[in-house]
Design an enzyme around this catalytic site. Sequence first.
Site, PDB file in Angstrom:
ATOM      1  N   GLU A  45       5.681  -3.223   1.292  1.00  0.00           N
ATOM      2  CA  GLU A  45       5.898  -2.886  -0.120  1.00  0.00           C
ATOM      3  C   GLU A  45       5.050  -1.657  -0.381  1.00  0.00           C
ATOM      4  O   GLU A  45       3.838  -1.733  -0.524  1.00  0.00           O
ATOM      5  CB  GLU A  45       5.491  -4.057  -1.016  1.00  0.00           C
ATOM      6  CG  GLU A  45       6.091  -3.966  -2.416  1.00  0.00           C
ATOM      7  CD  GLU A  45       5.182  -3.266  -3.407  1.00  0.00           C
ATOM      8  OE1 GLU A  45       5.390  -2.042  -3.613  1.00  0.00           O
ATOM      9  OE2 GLU A  45       4.300  -3.915  -3.956  1.00  0.00           O
ATOM     10  N   CYS A 104       2.639   0.274  -8.717  1.00  0.00           N
ATOM     11  CA  CYS A 104       3.670   0.779  -7.807  1.00  0.00           C
ATOM     12  C   CYS A 104       5.037   0.814  -8.480  1.00  0.00           C
ATOM     13  O   CYS A 104       5.838   1.718  -8.222  1.00  0.00           O
ATOM     14  CB  CYS A 104       3.713  -0.072  -6.541  1.00  0.00           C
ATOM     15  SG  CYS A 104       3.942  -1.838  -6.840  1.00  0.00           S
ATOM     16  N   GLY A 123       1.550   2.343   5.267  1.00  0.00           N
ATOM     17  CA  GLY A 123       2.560   1.401   5.739  1.00  0.00           C
ATOM     18  C   GLY A 123       3.080   1.784   7.113  1.00  0.00           C
ATOM     19  O   GLY A 123       3.328   0.925   7.968  1.00  0.00           O
ATOM     20  N   GLY A 162       0.826  -1.199   0.000  1.00  0.00           N
ATOM     21  CA  GLY A 162       0.000   0.000   0.000  1.00  0.00           C
ATOM     22  C   GLY A 162       0.852   1.237   0.000  1.00  0.00           C
ATOM     23  O   GLY A 162       2.045   1.203  -0.321  1.00  0.00           O
ATOM     24  N   SER A 163       0.268   2.347   0.368  1.00  0.00           N
ATOM     25  CA  SER A 163       0.989   3.618   0.368  1.00  0.00           C
ATOM     26  C   SER A 163       1.992   3.659   1.505  1.00  0.00           C
ATOM     27  O   SER A 163       1.872   2.945   2.509  1.00  0.00           O
ATOM     28  CB  SER A 163       0.008   4.779   0.502  1.00  0.00           C
ATOM     29  OG  SER A 163      -0.505   4.833   1.815  1.00  0.00           O
ATOM     30  N   THR A 164       2.984   4.534   1.364  1.00  0.00           N
ATOM     31  CA  THR A 164       3.981   4.704   2.416  1.00  0.00           C
ATOM     32  C   THR A 164       3.321   5.183   3.701  1.00  0.00           C
ATOM     33  O   THR A 164       3.648   4.703   4.796  1.00  0.00           O
ATOM     34  CB  THR A 164       5.055   5.703   1.966  1.00  0.00           C
ATOM     35  OG1 THR A 164       5.680   5.211   0.767  1.00  0.00           O
ATOM     36  CG2 THR A 164       6.122   5.886   3.033  1.00  0.00           C
ATOM     37  N   ALA A 165       2.382   6.110   3.592  1.00  0.00           N
ATOM     38  CA  ALA A 165       1.705   6.640   4.780  1.00  0.00           C
ATOM     39  C   ALA A 165       0.955   5.540   5.520  1.00  0.00           C
ATOM     40  O   ALA A 165       1.031   5.438   6.759  1.00  0.00           O
ATOM     41  CB  ALA A 165       0.752   7.761   4.381  1.00  0.00           C
TER      42      ALA A 165
END
Length: 505
Positions: free
Chosen positions: A244, A278, A227, A222-225
């Site tokens: 990831e 991604c 994560g 998913g998104s870094t945020a």
Amino acid sequence: MTEIQDRPAAPLATATFESLSPITGDVVGIHPVHTAEEVEAAVARARDAATWWAGLSYDARATHLSTWKGVITRRLAQLADLMHQETGKPHGDAMLEAALAIDHLAWAGGHAEKVLKRRRVPSGLLMANQAASVEYRPLGVVGVIGPWNYPVFTPMGSIGYALAAGNAVVFKPSEYTPGVGEWLARTFQETVGRPVLQVVTGFGDTGAALCRAGVDKVAFTGSTATGKRVMAACAENLVPVIIEAGGKDAVIVDADADLEAAADATLWGACSNAGQTCAGVERVYVHDRVYDQFMSVLTEKARDLHADASPGSQMGPITMPRQMDVIRSHIQDALDRGGRAVVGGLDAVGERFVQPTILVDVPEDSLAVQEETFGPTVTVARVRDMEEAIARTNATRYGLGSTVFSKSRGMEIAERIRSGMTAINGIISFAAIPSLPFGGVGDSGFGRIHGPDGLREFTYAKAIARQRFKPAMALTSFGRTAKADQQLATIMTMLHGRGTTIPKD
């Protein structure tokens, strides 16, 4: 990148939610919002099933996984149609995604024993009386939080490898593709008959509950945020994670590149799956000597590509409605700061579809260059040489994938790119090779799926040292003598004192 909290948490009184077609807005299916208690119950069932599953031989697990693979393959059209309904991606793209997932499942089941079984390792001269060995044992229950953009291929990189390693899995699919997750769990249940793979559906709260439900590891895409929120939830109980996250992948085009192939790969990498990849292409750096020619080929190809709701369209809609605002803002920022849209532009952003957009003369600190757009847009920049191309490619907090087009210097350039994966004269080819690890560095996350590394991610190393005969010197005893200490010092000086000999195993 996709995330688990893209929609607001469901009200407490709501027991179900709808998955909608991003093309028509029609209801595809209705699914339960699993509570924390229901998630905990699923993990408890998985814990019991994991004991049985881990107790099977590698061959027995491989047989079960092969049977499941056969079921998926025979129902491939059914799965692809469901993916099309929930994500909007063209049927052909859905078929390709599922086919790659099947190939990875076959590899994981067929190679688990070779990678994970107990093997002897050297004991070294100092411990020559010991027989040393190591094996990789299953963790127990793995929680997988999957994305909507590749709802089969991406989570299968965790599910298939975790199962092959001997774990049970509880899978929380994206709230945009719950039907695909349920389909995978249902077909597995048909072949195995035990809750070794289960699915829980819902919103961000359901994903958070899975992190706190007593699983032994969480694999998140998913998104870094998001994560970071997953890591925070897992940290409460020291649950390890694989993250990831997002990417801002670049293509480097050298002066000797095959420009036709480079342009074709760039367009596909930027616009396939409507740019919702991604490891898709979001930036391109082209050698000055071939920049104009490359742009001519790229723009000609891009003008022939359109996204619409027709059955033959090669591009689908933007699956997550709010991503439209992100795409629009990145294009607007690029134009406001002196960039130009040579194809597409603000008018390319419609109600459900975004047309291919190619931006040039965009400042390197703009949103379109630094932040993940996750749409069918790409920035192209002219560089004086490959040194500049490498420097610009690496000037990002992300580090997922990358691509190099060069006939003579591909490997040389690839080795200097800060990313978890690089394709040379191809596009995202590393993802389709089951024996290669997949994952990134920096804000793109850590840990690996796929390949031997992906199998070991879902295990712990169990080391055993077995004494074969009594040692010449009793070093691990309070009965150790001064003579033994002197002998140890003499041996260590002989082995390592000169500092020039590197021991070989």
